[in-house]
Design a protein around this motif. Structure first.
Motif, PDB file in Angstrom:
ATOM      1  N   UNK A 150      26.092  13.810 -75.414  1.00 28.52           N
ATOM      2  CA  UNK A 150      25.885  12.747 -74.428  1.00 28.52           C
ATOM      3  C   UNK A 150      27.230  12.154 -74.004  1.00 28.52           C
ATOM      4  N   UNK A 151      28.086  13.002 -73.460  1.00 27.41           N
ATOM      5  CA  UNK A 151      29.394  12.559 -72.985  1.00 27.41           C
ATOM      6  C   UNK A 151      29.207  11.467 -71.940  1.00 27.41           C
ATOM      7  N   UNK A 152      29.993  10.389 -72.018  1.00 27.48           N
ATOM      8  CA  UNK A 152      29.892   9.372 -70.968  1.00 27.48           C
ATOM      9  C   UNK A 152      30.089  10.021 -69.601  1.00 27.48           C
ATOM     10  N   UNK A 153      29.203   9.723 -68.685  1.00 22.04           N
ATOM     11  CA  UNK A 153      29.211  10.380 -67.366  1.00 22.04           C
ATOM     12  C   UNK A 153      30.495  10.114 -66.587  1.00 22.04           C
ATOM     13  N   UNK A 154      30.943   8.883 -66.619  1.00 19.13           N
ATOM     14  CA  UNK A 154      32.130   8.519 -65.846  1.00 19.13           C
ATOM     15  C   UNK A 154      33.299   8.240 -66.774  1.00 19.13           C
ATOM     16  N   UNK A 155      34.491   8.602 -66.315  1.00 20.43           N
ATOM     17  CA  UNK A 155      35.701   8.284 -67.056  1.00 20.43           C
ATOM     18  C   UNK A 155      35.840   6.768 -67.058  1.00 20.43           C
ATOM     19  N   UNK A 156      36.036   6.207 -68.253  1.00 20.40           N
ATOM     20  CA  UNK A 156      36.145   4.754 -68.349  1.00 20.40           C
ATOM     21  C   UNK A 156      37.146   4.388 -69.441  1.00 20.40           C
ATOM     22  N   UNK A 157      37.505   3.139 -69.495  1.00 17.77           N
ATOM     23  CA  UNK A 157      38.485   2.706 -70.493  1.00 17.77           C
ATOM     24  C   UNK A 157      37.823   1.946 -71.642  1.00 17.77           C
ATOM     25  N   UNK A 158      36.505   2.045 -71.770  1.00 18.48           N
ATOM     26  CA  UNK A 158      35.799   1.335 -72.832  1.00 18.48           C
ATOM     27  C   UNK A 158      35.189   2.253 -73.881  1.00 18.48           C
TER      28      UNK A 158
END
Length: 125
Positions: free
Chosen positions: A26-34
Motif C-alpha cells: 500500500x505505497x502512498x499514492x502521492x509523493x509527500x513529506x509526511x
C-alpha cells in the motif's frame, strides 16, 4: 516485568514486518513529506517513489522476520535472570535493532542508484 521486556524486545522487529508489508502493498499514492520512505532520490518522481517503497518494504519484512526470530531467542534468558539484567539486555537488543533498521537505507539507496540516474530516469539495462 518479564512481559514488558519481551514485548519491547519484539516491538521493533514486528513493527518492521507490519510497516514493510504496508510499504510495498500500500505505497502512498502521492509523493509527500509526511508518510513513506522519504529521501532525495526516492522523491524524484513517482517511479522512484514506488520503487523505493517496494524495495525497502520487502527488505523490512525480511530483516524484521530474521530479527523477530533472533529477538525471541534473546527473550528466553529473561525468565532466568533478574529484571535489572533483563532490562539491560532488552536495551542492548533495541539499539542493535535500530541499527539494522537504519542500515536498510543503504541497500535501498544503492538499488535506487543502480536503477535510476541522478534525475530519476530509469537506466537502460
Amino acid at each position: 516485568m518479564i512481559v514488558f521486556n519481551i514485548v519491547f524486545t519484539l516491538f521493533i522487529p514486528v513493527l518492521m514486518i507490519l510497516c514493510g508489508y504496508l510499504m510495498y502493498k500500500h505505497t502512498p499514492k502521492d509523493i509527500n513529506c509526511l508518510v513513506g520512505y522519504r529521501t532525495a532520490m526516492s522523491m524524484k518522481n513517482q517511479e522512484t517513489w514506488d520503487f523505493a517503497h517496494n524495495y525497502c518494504g520487502r527488505l523490512w519484512v525480511k530483516v524484521g522476520a530474521v530479527m523477530t526470530i533472533i529477538s525471541a531467542l534473546v527473550c528466553v534468558p529473561y525468565f532466568f535472570m533478574s529484571s535489572g539484567k533483563a532490562t539491560v539486555i532488552m536495551c542492548i537488543a533495541e539499539v542493535i535493532q535500530v541499527v539494522f533498521l537504519c542500515w536498510t537505507i543503504v541497500p535501498t539507496e544503492r538499488a535506487l542508484k543502480d536503477n535510476f540516474d541522478q534525475d530519476g530516469n530509469r537506466k537502460d539495462k
